[in-house]
Design a protein around this motif. Structure first.
Motif, short mmCIF file in Angstrom:
data_model
loop_
_atom_site.label_atom_id
_atom_site.label_comp_id
_atom_site.label_asym_id
_atom_site.label_seq_id
_atom_site.Cartn_x
_atom_site.Cartn_y
_atom_site.Cartn_z
N HIS A 31 0.84 -1.20 0.00
CA HIS A 31 0.00 0.00 0.00
C HIS A 31 0.88 1.25 0.00
CE1 HIS A 31 -4.11 1.59 1.65
NE2 HIS A 31 -3.76 2.14 0.53
N HIS A 86 -3.81 9.27 1.06
CA HIS A 86 -2.97 8.23 1.66
C HIS A 86 -2.13 8.79 2.81
CE1 HIS A 86 -3.96 5.71 -1.90
NE2 HIS A 86 -3.95 4.79 -0.97
N TYR A 138 -13.39 6.53 -0.10
CA TYR A 138 -13.02 6.75 1.29
C TYR A 138 -14.27 7.15 2.08
CZ TYR A 138 -8.11 7.02 -0.11
OH TYR A 138 -6.87 6.74 -0.61
N ASP A 172 -9.40 4.33 4.11
CA ASP A 172 -9.28 3.90 2.72
C ASP A 172 -10.15 2.67 2.55
OD1 ASP A 172 -8.44 2.92 0.24
OD2 ASP A 172 -6.33 3.45 0.60
N HIS A 176 -7.57 -2.65 -2.17
CA HIS A 176 -6.15 -2.90 -1.94
C HIS A 176 -5.74 -2.62 -0.49
CE1 HIS A 176 -5.51 1.51 -3.31
NE2 HIS A 176 -5.21 1.47 -2.04
MN MN3 Z 1 -5.12 3.09 -0.87
#
Ligand code: MN3
Length: 212
Positions: A31, A86, A138, A172, A176
């Motif tokens: 990530h 992120h 998100y 998130d 992934h």
């Molecule tokens: Mn992400």
């Protein structure tokens, strides 16, 4: 570290395995080192031929995205958004028990209790919203300078900045972020994520917005 072009990959504020067993080491490596790095590389590539934008911060590129040349506007929005979201997501987690404690967030907890009744009630409502993210995106606990809190979902790498809001807490919900460990079970990922939620950072975010 400079907050302008060329953007660089900031190290995680903790070890890759620090969030075990809730968020696994392999997921954190991929990530941070691959997904986040890709957003940074793509953002730099988009800005490469536009020296007039090299002094712009990540926040400026998002907040004033309408002023970015049309040819790279979407690439800048998506990739600067990917970096911004992120950074907030990784900074919003910790293995430090003191930082996780509700006592680390007195002002935020007071407002959560006022609006949601209790922290547990807030978590139930927040989780419901995360489960409602369709596709990739998100869930944000966001505020403006009034201090009022709202739980808001954003698709893809859209950010709260484009709505003139700031994220206090953000998760998130892209696959992934959890697929290696939790497979398709997003609800289990959310429950685990609550165990590493950095309330000290959330308090800093909350106080920072009210004072800005
Ligand atoms: Mn992400």
């Amino acid at each position: 570290m400079n907050n302008h072009y060329p953007f660089e990959l900031k190290p995680l504020p903790y070890a890759y395995d620090a969030l075990e067993p809730f968020i696994d080491t392999k997921t954190m490596q991929l990530h941070h080192d691959r997904h986040l790095l890709t957003y940074i590389n793509n953002l730099n590539a988009a800005l490469k031929d536009y020296p007039e934008l090299w002094g712009w911060s990540l926040e400026q590129l998002l907040y004033y995205n309408d002023l970015v040349p049309e040819k790279i506007r979407t690439a800048v929005k998506n990739n600067a958004g990917g970096v911004y979201n992120h950074n907030a997501y990784f900074a919003g987690m910790t293995n430090d028990a003191t930082q996780k404690n509700q006592a680390a967030a007195p002002n935020l907890m007071r407002q959560i209790n006022t609006q949601f009744g209790s922290f547990d009630n807030f978590k139930i409502q927040f989780k419901t919203q995360v489960l409602a993210v369709f596709g990739s995106g998100y869930t944000n606990l966001a505020t403006d300078q009034s201090g009022q809190l709202n739980i808001i979902n954003t698709p893809n790498q859209d950010t709260m900045l484009s709505q003139n809001l700031a994220p206090i807490i953000l998760i998130d919900a892209w696959e992934h972020a959890y697929y290696l460990k939790h497979y398709n079970l997003r609800a289990d990922y959310i429950d685990d994520w609550f165990n590493v939620l950095n309330l000290s950072q959330a308090e800093k975010n909350y106080i920072g917005v009210k004072q800005s």
